[in-house]
Design an enzyme around this catalytic site. Structure first.
Site, mmCIF file in Angstrom:
data_model
loop_
_atom_site.group_PDB
_atom_site.id
_atom_site.type_symbol
_atom_site.label_atom_id
_atom_site.label_comp_id
_atom_site.label_asym_id
_atom_site.label_seq_id
_atom_site.Cartn_x
_atom_site.Cartn_y
_atom_site.Cartn_z
ATOM 1 N N LEU A 39 0.857 -1.185 0.000
ATOM 2 C CA LEU A 39 0.000 0.000 0.000
ATOM 3 C C LEU A 39 0.894 1.236 0.000
ATOM 4 O O LEU A 39 1.896 1.282 0.729
ATOM 5 C CB LEU A 39 -0.907 0.035 1.236
ATOM 6 N N ASP A 40 0.545 2.233 -0.809
ATOM 7 C CA ASP A 40 1.310 3.475 -0.829
ATOM 8 C C ASP A 40 1.236 4.165 0.527
ATOM 9 O O ASP A 40 0.278 3.965 1.295
ATOM 10 C CB ASP A 40 0.740 4.424 -1.886
ATOM 11 N N PRO A 41 2.228 5.005 0.855
ATOM 12 C CA PRO A 41 2.179 5.732 2.134
ATOM 13 C C PRO A 41 0.892 6.528 2.328
ATOM 14 O O PRO A 41 0.373 6.614 3.443
ATOM 15 C CB PRO A 41 3.401 6.658 2.049
ATOM 16 N N ALA A 43 -2.041 5.770 1.288
ATOM 17 C CA ALA A 43 -3.191 4.878 1.429
ATOM 18 C C ALA A 43 -3.314 4.343 2.847
ATOM 19 O O ALA A 43 -2.343 4.243 3.590
ATOM 20 C CB ALA A 43 -3.073 3.719 0.444
#
Length: 297
Positions: A39-41, A43
């Site tokens: 997961l992206d930061p 998100a």
């Protein structure tokens, strides 16, 4: 010693997936920890974490379908296709004249079903051994190949108009490998407005739900799913006798048992409810595709 298992974590914004793995290692006192899908930061939401021998199950979890809740902002593009990037363009006022609810719906419909999608250049995809986002940060121009994905649901839950933009709250069910940032970018491009993602939350990975996840502050007290319970959510469970379990662990085939599998793979679970491993068909027989490490009982 920490027992093997699967841990569901609700990642907060601002942390990388690696940060959550590192915190899990410290909280549980073990180095053997991994996750099933970054997961992206920016998100939030569900990270499926494998601990000890259960990391071997992550291979079978990472490809599961996923559900996301997101906010797409139409009218602006950014350097990263999300809110962490610099704003590159604003849609001119005249671009909004032809944007109707029907056109927005048509744009979403065009991005639903089996589609070909170009991932964002700042994704975690590796290019010649390096993450795409690392190459972009180093000043390289990165263009990734399109990939086939499936978006089975792309619904608008709410919308809010702002000064020069329109925010859409959406829910997306999709196959593994789908980039929600790319959906936002492509929807905006198709409407002639530009678009990017301002919020993203993963709520489901296969049969694992964020409602059952713990927050990072509670990692030390978290109760892990046993490997058998976790595997049964991903694969068809296949009860095996303790004698057959012993044979599988020793690399032997189960003769003339392939007909017991309805699919290609199954989770072999012994008489004590312990996951032996994952089995597959080999002719009329069953053989191990993955064996779990044996643990003392």
């Amino acid at each position: 010693m920490v027992s093997p298992g699967i841990l569901l974590v609700d990642k907060p914004a601002g942390l990388t997936s690696h940060d959550v793995v590192a915190r899990t290692r410290r909280a549980l006192g073990t180095r053997k920890v991994g996750h099933a899908g970054t997961l992206d930061p920016m998100a939030t939401g569900l990270l499926v974490i494998g601990v000890e021998g259960a990391t071997r199950l992550l291979t079978y979890i990472v490809g599961a379908d996923k559900t996301y809740e997101a906010t797409i902002r139409l009218g602006q593009t950014t350097s990263t296709d999300d809110a962490d990037g610099d704003i590159l363009t604003h849609a001119p006022a005249e671009a909004w004249d032809s944007v109707t609810p029907e056109r927005v719906s048509a744009g979403i419909a065009a991005l639903t079903g089996a589609i070909s999608q170009v991932p964002s250049s700042v994704s975690a995809i590796k290019v010649d051994g390096r993450r795409a986002y690392d190459r972009v940060r180093a000043g390289e121009e990165v263009v990734l190949a399109a990939r086939d994905v499936t978006v089975s649901r792309f619904d608008v839950l709410a919308e809010r108009a702002g000064e020069g933009f329109l925010d859409l709250d959406v829910v997306v069910d999709c196959s593994s490998g789908t980039y929600i940032r790319s959906l936002a970018r492509d929807l905006g491009a198709g409407l002639g407005l530009g678009g990017h993602l301002t919020a993203l939350r993963r709520t489901r990975v296969g049969d694992f739900d964020v409602a059952d996840a713990v927050v990072v502050d509670d990692l030390a007290e978290a109760v892990l799913l046993t490997p058998a319970a976790a595997a049964a959510r991903v694969l068809d469970p296949l009860p095996v006798s303790n004698a057959d379990a012993r044979d599988l662990r020793h690399g032997k085939r189960l003769t003339d048992q392939a007909a017991r599998l309805s699919g290609a793979l199954a989770a072999a679970i012994d008489e004590d409810g312990v996951l032996v491993g994952v089995v597959e068909k080999r002719g009329a027989d069953l053989k191990s595709a993955m064996n779990m490490p044996e643990v003392s009982r």
